[in-house]
Structure formats: structure tokens, C-alpha cells
Design an enzyme around this catalytic site. Structure first.
Site, short mmCIF file in Angstrom:
data_model
loop_
_atom_site.label_atom_id
_atom_site.label_comp_id
_atom_site.label_asym_id
_atom_site.label_seq_id
_atom_site.Cartn_x
_atom_site.Cartn_y
_atom_site.Cartn_z
N SER A 247 -64.81 5.18 40.19
CA SER A 247 -63.76 5.17 39.17
C SER A 247 -63.59 3.75 38.63
O SER A 247 -64.25 2.83 39.09
CB SER A 247 -62.44 5.65 39.77
OG SER A 247 -61.95 4.67 40.67
N LYS A 248 -62.70 3.61 37.67
CA LYS A 248 -62.52 2.31 37.01
C LYS A 248 -62.21 1.21 38.01
O LYS A 248 -62.51 0.04 37.77
CB LYS A 248 -61.38 2.36 35.99
CG LYS A 248 -61.30 3.61 35.17
CD LYS A 248 -60.37 4.65 35.81
CE LYS A 248 -60.96 6.04 35.73
NZ LYS A 248 -60.60 6.93 36.83
N ARG A 249 -61.63 1.58 39.12
CA ARG A 249 -61.29 0.59 40.14
C ARG A 249 -62.54 -0.17 40.61
O ARG A 249 -62.47 -1.29 41.08
CB ARG A 249 -60.66 1.25 41.37
CG ARG A 249 -59.36 1.95 41.10
CD ARG A 249 -58.77 2.48 42.39
NE ARG A 249 -59.55 3.56 42.98
CZ ARG A 249 -60.24 3.46 44.09
NH1 ARG A 249 -60.29 2.33 44.75
NH2 ARG A 249 -60.92 4.50 44.55
N GLY A 251 -64.95 -1.16 38.84
CA GLY A 251 -65.59 -1.91 37.77
C GLY A 251 -65.95 -0.94 36.67
O GLY A 251 -65.43 0.16 36.59
#
Length: 472
Positions: A247-249, A251
Site C-alpha cells: 500500500s501507499k505506506r 512508498g
RNA sequence: GUCCCUAUCGUCUAGCCUGGCCCAGGACACCGGCCUUUCACGCCGGCGACGGGGGUUCGAAUCCCCCUGGGGACGCCA
């Protein structure tokens, strides 16, 4: 018999079916790639279908973003893109068919009732599935309803042979009557995916692992609608470094974000394919290699962790070995993003050549190339303090006069000039080169001094040396 | 919680189907050295794994069972 590049044409039909609720992410790109490779290899057909039945969440921006990313990666489709939102008529027909044949029914249970039941079931340790309240009701109250697909009776289990995972079977008691049409009449995913795959003649469904659980109920739907069941190949998920779903976490997960960071599409393709697939000990694959060598047989069965370092290494490799003319073209936007114009400067292609083995991304290359194109060199503080001191005056004077006598800035003449400079100043090469590097580039790290000199050319180089001399 | 899937270096993986060639090979990263005009590239070397327990077998990373770990699904999202 038709032949295509020596490969036998086949009737293989595969598809990639993203939902346009965001950009194309790493996982989707890999799924698309696998589909594409197999189709190309076997002379089959690769279909692109946009799954936009969720009208509320689907956007045109997302469609464009997905198309852009596919295009960037070089995964052009043979048919499509088809839009499910344009096929609602077909789905409606099929829902009616199910109802008419007694294979589907109206369910009047409200969202709230369902949520409550689900929660209760979970609490009791049961699987939260629909209890069949409306299954046998015959009245037609004047209330909103959904259409549910009735689980066939007299069947114990559904099984299929996954091309990647092997045989997978589920007992029917684990399934429930799933909703195929919403209150507003629009069809849901599990129904449309079956109808479209069948109607489009898809005979091998390659998709993410997260769909394994949907497959048994979809098979039931295929059967209920009288369709042939295709083969399935479920590709394992891509995880973040903490083994959680990417996920965006973790990167950037958007394919195009990598393009913006200066990654090359061939690096992305190479990285993606090796995440879950292997071919002995080989690491480097061109698209043509892949079309020849890819096989579902060598796709692993377990989830993989996305490793940005390895992507970076591949990117560096492709920059190192890439065509300088093409790289120069790709570099331009990165340079202008930094406010650097190249029209008046030295030859961009030559600049690229000098930086190819020093840059891991195009953004990095732009950083490294900036000095070539500035009007006035700005010195890094530390470099200036160390190498541009008054005592260096004689060295610079020697450099200036010797280089000034060079007719051509080629390797041969430059070497001769430096030999003389070293002789005159009684300094070793490093003692001459490093101050000169600062004068020429503003810093202490750059391509080799001969290369810098050659790319810059005599006029610019001498001007920069004079500029440095003036500051001493 | 229930079901489905899965399990080799930190990571991607080879090997597993067709046990012995494996005191487990490659790649990224990391560490050291060499090369060297800087930074890099490159080259050489090092560190580092068969999740645990039971079987089967002369012999198991490879076959079987259990456990544990991880992921996924359980939605009027796809």
C-alpha cells in the site's frame, strides 16, 4: 495455417480487467504483463476490459491513468478496451434468465439486517454468510430488493485445477447466495466478470490471488448460465517489506510514479516479471526474451515482497546499457523540471554518455548533468574551500595555457597537455584533476575529467577555468 | 472467528514433481579487497536460508502427517 513470427497461432484468449478506481498499481501491472506475455508467446489474444460497474467509484481519470501506464509499459492489447458500463443490457438479460430459470431470487433484506447477522455470526465463530431468509418467499412486497443467485442444491463441492496453485476445492456449505444485482438494478462483479469472460471467449483467466475465493462461486455461475468454464491461474500477491499487502505506506505503488522518478519501462517490466517468476539463474530479460521464455509453470505459488533496491539495480543496468540518443530524449523533461535548458549547451547525447554508468534513475542523471548546462558554475562550499585556494593559482594558469594550445579536445591531445602540466607543476595527476573538476563542475564528483572536458568543449571549458582563476 | 492459499539466505529465487549430483546455487542489499583523476562502473572475496516436530527410507530441502508463521477471502468493491 496462419503463422505469426514463427509462432503457431493459438486460440488462447486472456484478459486484464482493472477497475478504474485509481491508478494502475504494481500488482495490476504484473498481472497485465503475465497475460500479455502468454498471449504474445502463443499467438493468442490479449483483451483489455475496464470493470466499471461501480458507477459511483469509477472515473475517467482512472481509465486514462491505467491506459497511460499500460502504454508506457508497452502492453498494448489486441482487443478493447471494453467497458462494462456499456454492457448493462446484456447483464440485465442474464439476470432475468437466472430468475426465469429459478436460479435467482429477490431478496428484501436490508443492509442493516445483513450487517447485524454478519456480526452475530462472526461473534459466534461461524462464517458470516447469508442465511437464506428470502430464498423461498413468494410475495413481492413494495420494497427495494436485490437479486441473489441461489446456490445449487445437491452439490457437495466445487473444485478447479489452478494453473499455478494446483487443485483447489471448496465445500458448497462455505458459500452463500451471493448478490448479483444491486437495489438500483446494476449488476455486481462476480456476475459480470463471468458473463464477460464467457461472452468474450476468455479461456484462461490470469488474475490476482485475492480472487481465489471468488472462483468457486463464479464457476457455479458459469454453469448456471450454461457457459464453458475457463481455466484459471491465480498469481500470488505482492507484499510490502513488512509482509503486509502493498500500500501507499510502503512508498510508491503507482506504476507511473516510477516513471516520474526516472525509471525505465524495461526495468519495471524486468523487475515485475522476476517477482514471482524465474528462469533458472537469469536476471535480465528483454520483452522479446520474456515472450519466448515466460511460462506459468515457473510462476511461484507464494506471495512476494516488493524490493525497490532490486528495481533500482535493474534500472541502473538499463541506463548503463541503453541507447544514449533515446536516453537523451527521456532526460529532457527531467532537466526542464529542474529549470535547465539544453539548447545552448553542450551536446546532450555526449553528456548522457558520460553519465550512463553513474546514474540509477533519469532523475539522478539530470542531477548529474545539470552542471554541463549552467551559464555560471556555482561551487559547492566544501569543494571550493578545499580546491579553489590562492596557492592553486599556478596550477590553473598552467592548465589554462596548456589546454589553450590544444587544437582539439580529444583524448590524445588532452593527455599530452596534462603530461606537460604535471611536468611543469610537479604535481601528480590527482592534484591537477581535482581542482580542475571543481572549476569545471562546481563539485568533487563527476565523470572523468577528460570526458567532462570533451563534452564541454574547449571554449566553455576555458571560460570556466578563467572564472575559477578569477575567484582565487 | 471460519474457510482458502502458502512456507529455502534480510529480499527475489534455483533445487522439490522424477529422494542421494545440495554440509543447498544465483541475484539484490550489506561488508571487505582490487582497479582508479573524483564519483561511479567493473572484478574478486565474505556474511547469510531448507520454520518446528513427528514419520517413511540405507538416505529427505525434496514424500506423508501435525503444529506454527505468513497472506487472502468472508461487501448491494472489484
Amino acid at each position: 495455417m496462419f503463422r505469426k513470427q514463427g509462432v503457431q497461432m493459438s486460440d488462447l484468449r486472456v484478459r486484464f480487467a482493472p477497475s478504474p478506481t485509481g491508478y494502475l498499481h504494481i500488482g495490476g501491472a504484473r498481472t497485465a504483463l503475465f497475460n500479455y506475455l502468454l498471449a504474445k508467446q502463443q499467438g493468442g489474444t490479449y483483451v483489455l476490459r475496464i470493470e466499471d460497474t461501480d458507477v459511483a467509484r469509477s472515473t475517467q481519470e482512472s481509465v486514462d491513468a491505467i491506459l497511460d501506464a499500460m502504454n508506457w509499459l508497452g502492453l498494448s492489447c489486441d482487443e478493447g478496451p471494453f467497458y462494462q458500463s456499456e454492457r448493462f443490457g446484456l447483464y440485465k438479460e442474464k439476470v432475468q434468465q437466472l430468475i426465469d430459470e429459478g436460479k435467482a431470487y429477490r431478496c428484501y433484506c436490508t443492509q442493516e439486517e445483513l450487517d447485524a447477522k454478519r456480526e452475530a455470526a462472526m461473534k459466534e465463530g461461524r462464517k458470516p454468510k447469508y442465511d437464506g431468509t428470502c430464498r423461498n418467499r413468494t410475495d413481492h412486497p413494495d420494497a427495494p430488493y436485490v437479486i441473489r443467485f441461489k446456490l445449487p442444491e445437491g452439490k457437495e463441492e466445487v473444485a478447479f485445477d489452478d494453473r499455478i496453485k494446483g487443485r483447489i476445492s471448496v465445500r458448497l456449505e462455505e458459500l452463500d447466495d451471493l448478490i448479483v444485482a444491486r437495489t438500483d438494478g446494476t449488476p455486481t462483479y462476480n456476475l459480470v466478470v463471468v458473463i464477460d469472460d464467457a461472452e468474450m471467449g476468455i479461456n484462461l483467466v490470469i488474475r490476482g490471488d485475492d480472487h481465489v475465493n471468488n472462483t468457486p462461486r463464479q464457476i457455479l455461475l458459469y454453469e448456471a448460465l450454461g457457459y464453458a468454464v475457463p481455466e484459471f491461474a491465480h498469481v500470488p500477491m505482492i507484499l510490502g517489506s513488512d509482509k503486509k499487502r502493498l500500500s501507499k505506506r510502503h512508498g510508491a505503488t503507482s506504476v507511473m510514479a516510477y516513471q516520474e522518478e526516472g525509471f525505465l519501462p524495461e526495468a519495471m517490466v524486468n523487475y515485475l516479471v522476476r517477482l514471482g517468476w524465474s528462469y533458472g539463474d537469469e536476471e535480465i530479460f528483454s520483452m522479446d526474451d520474456l515472450i519466448e521464455k515466460f511460462s506459468l509453470d515457473n510462476v511461484g505459488r507464494s506471495a512476494g515482497v516488493f524490493n525497490p533496491e532490486k528495481l533500482l539495480w535493474l534500472n541502473a543496468h538499463y541506463i548503463k546499457t541503453g541507447d544514449p540518443v533515446r536516453l537523451a530524449e527521456l532526460l529532457k523533461p527531467f532537466l526542464s523540471a529542474k529549470g535547465i535548458a539544453t539548447e545552448q549547451g553542450p551536446d546532450l547525447v555526449e553528456a548522457v554518455k558520460s553519465l550512463q554508468e553513474r546514474a540509477s534513475t533519469m532523475a539522478e542523471m539530470a542531477d548529474g548533468a545539470a552542471f554541463y548546462f549552467v551559464d555560471t558554475v556555482e561551487y559547492e562550499e566544501k569543494a571550493k574551500n578545499k580546491f579553489l585556494k590562492a596557492e592553486q593559482k599556478p596550477v590553473f594558469e598552467a592548465i589554462l595555457s596548456e589546454l589553450g594550445t590544444c587544437e582539439l579536445f580529444n583524448e590524445e591531445q588532452l593527455e599530452a597537455a596534462f603530461a606537460k602540466i604535471m611536468d611543469q607543476t610537479e604535481l601528480k595527476f590527482g592534484k591537477v584533476a581535482q581542482p580542475l573538476r571543481v572549476a569545471l563542475t562546481g563539485g568533487t564528483a563527476s565523470p572523468s575529467i577528460y570526458e567532462v572536458l570533451q563534452v564541454l568543449g574547449k571554449e566553455r571549458a576555458l571560460a570556466r577555468i578563467e572564472q575559477a582563476l578569477a575567484t582565487l
